[in-house]
Design an enzyme around this catalytic site. Structure first.
Site, PDB file in Angstrom:
ATOM      1  N   TYR A   1       0.852  -1.163  -0.030  1.00  0.00           N
ATOM      2  CA  TYR A   1      -0.069   0.056  -0.117  1.00  0.00           C
ATOM      3  C   TYR A   1       1.020   1.158  -0.043  1.00  0.00           C
ATOM      4  CZ  TYR A   1      -3.786  -3.071   1.451  1.00  0.00           C
ATOM      5  OH  TYR A   1      -4.730  -4.254   1.889  1.00  0.00           O
TER       6      TYR A   1
ATOM      7  N   HIS B   1     -11.642  -3.247  -5.679  1.00  0.00           N
ATOM      8  CA  HIS B   1     -11.171  -3.977  -4.486  1.00  0.00           C
ATOM      9  C   HIS B   1     -12.038  -4.931  -3.689  1.00  0.00           C
ATOM     10  CE1 HIS B   1      -7.581  -2.722  -1.592  1.00  0.00           C
ATOM     11  NE2 HIS B   1      -8.390  -3.612  -0.663  1.00  0.00           N
TER      12      HIS B   1
ATOM     13  N   LYS C   1      -2.601  -1.704  -8.977  1.00  0.00           N
ATOM     14  CA  LYS C   1      -4.079  -2.528  -8.623  1.00  0.00           C
ATOM     15  C   LYS C   1      -4.841  -1.472  -8.043  1.00  0.00           C
ATOM     16  CE  LYS C   1      -5.674  -6.159  -5.893  1.00  0.00           C
ATOM     17  NZ  LYS C   1      -6.884  -5.532  -5.061  1.00  0.00           N
TER      18      LYS C   1
END
Length: 396
Positions: free
Chosen positions: A129, A275, A251
């Site tokens: 992240y 997600h 992503k």
């Protein structure tokens, strides 16, 4: 219980897991509109049946980042796998490795990089992240490189946590959550013995290694919430691109312009993803977003897709809509919770068989032959009027 389809694993997982864990992975953001549409939209993609095509030499092989895969499937990064089965990341990675497909380790895994990587033959992928603590990010990247991780999956659709209302009711968060989790574990003795006791430690391994102290579930929720960085921009990714010399995948792409930006940035791949419906409710399903993104960047960058994929037929649908490879998330976690490594291995076998049936009956001998021509109509045009996108005149 007889397991004949991936959906059977979901039912089995619901019986096996304490509610706070089942609903954490099963649920989505807000009213879960996008969560449902991910599955519903994909299920309504109509395939074009073809016959008498001599399908005796069918092959599911594909190439991704200069690696040959036996089928266009990888296991997505999923946090807390080690809470769903004893040392869950190790078991899931072993199943993927035996099948010859990539396993992606989450930043917030229970088992750290150094525990998982040595247990498998092929290099695993690592997911990261964008966080306020850049020191942690650098530490994680250095450890991933040292462990031989081949591909970095960089998640960009979490500058802030999604509002997951189901978690507040299930015991994952909210008032008296710790007490609720305790009593739920007592009522699920199989999980309590196998995972709750014998699956320890339940640290967030990658974070604990950096902080130098144990981190539990409460730390997971608090640490992440305090570290998401809403100021993220493409410039913040530049130092990561310079540091990471392997394939880098962005992503969380749902818009063609963001996909074009990823190409301009120099990413090797993107994941078309919302997600799993866990961030912003009301956005497009991945199946709806994928065709326009494929039109914009197909051939310029590897296109991966997730969200809503539950079986081998869904894999073929996503490939026909424009993906090169798909990521499995919830589907494999249900199997992992039910039967560990053996469950994930069986799920992958089921998906392979379902893909072969779908390809045989659509006349596609290879993955490259699955295309828009494999569909009766593009997604949206073949949907019932109630589900089709509104025209400007219809908008309220």
């Amino acid at each position: 219980m007889i397991i004949s389809a991936a959906s059977d694993y979901r039912a089995a997982a619901q019986r096996t897991l304490p509610p706070f864990l089942f609903h954490y992975i099963d649920g989505g953001a807000y009213a879960e509109y996008t969560l449902r549409r991910n599955v519903e939209d994909l299920s309504q993609v109509a395939l074009r049946q073809r016959v008498l095509k001599n399908m005796s030499d069918l092959s599911l092989e594909t190439t991704l980042f200069n690696e040959t895969l036996p089928m266009p499937v990888a296991l997505a990064p999923v946090g807390l796998c080690g809470m769903y089965a004893r040392r869950g990341e190790v078991q899931a990675a072993a199943a993927a490795d035996a099948k010859g497909i990539p396993f992606t380790l989450s930043t917030v895994s229970v088992c750290p990089i150094e525990e998982v990587a040595p247990t498998i033959q092929r290099p695993m992928w690592f997911q990261l992240y964008v966080l306020r603590d850049r020191g942690f990010m650098r530490n994680a990247l250095e450890r991933a490189k040292a462990a031989g991780c081949s591909t970095l999956v960089f998640t960009v659709d979490m500058p802030t946590p999604g509002a997951r209302y189901r978690d507040a009711h299930s015991g994952m968060s909210g008032p008296n959550a710790a007490m609720l989790r305790y009593w739920q574990a007592v009522m699920h003795p199989k999980w309590a013995w196998d995972v709750g006791l014998n699956g320890r430690p339940h640290d967030l391994g990658n974070i604990s290694a950096y902080l130098g102290k144990p981190t539990g579930l409460e730390d997971y929720i608090g640490w992440l919430a305090n570290n998401f960085d809403p100021s993220i921009s493409w410039k913040d990714l530049e130092w990561i691109r310079e540091f990471w010399d392997g394939p880098m995948v962005i992503k969380g792409i749902l818009d063609p312009e963001d996909a074009r930006d990823a190409v301009r940035f120099g990413a090797d791949g993107i994941v078309v993803s919302n997600h799993g419906g866990r961030q912003l409710d009301g956005v497009l399903s991945s199946a709806r977003a994928l065709p326009a993104i494929a039109d914009a960047v197909k051939g310029d960058i590897a296109i991966l897709a997730d969200s809503g994929i539950r079986n081998g037929l869904d894999v073929v649908r996503m490939i026909a809509l424009g993906a090169d490879t798909v990521l499995l998330g919830r589907a494999y976690l249900y199997a992992l919770a039910t039967a560990g490594k053996a469950g994930v291995a069986n799920l992958l076998d089921l998906i392979e068989k379902e893909m072969k049936v779908a390809m045989t009956l659509t006349g596609a001998k290879t993955i490259s032959e699955i295309s828009g021509d494999s569909l009766v109509q593009e997604l949206g045009k073949s949907l019932p009027a109630a589900l089709a996108p509104m025209s400007k005149g219809d908008a309220a």
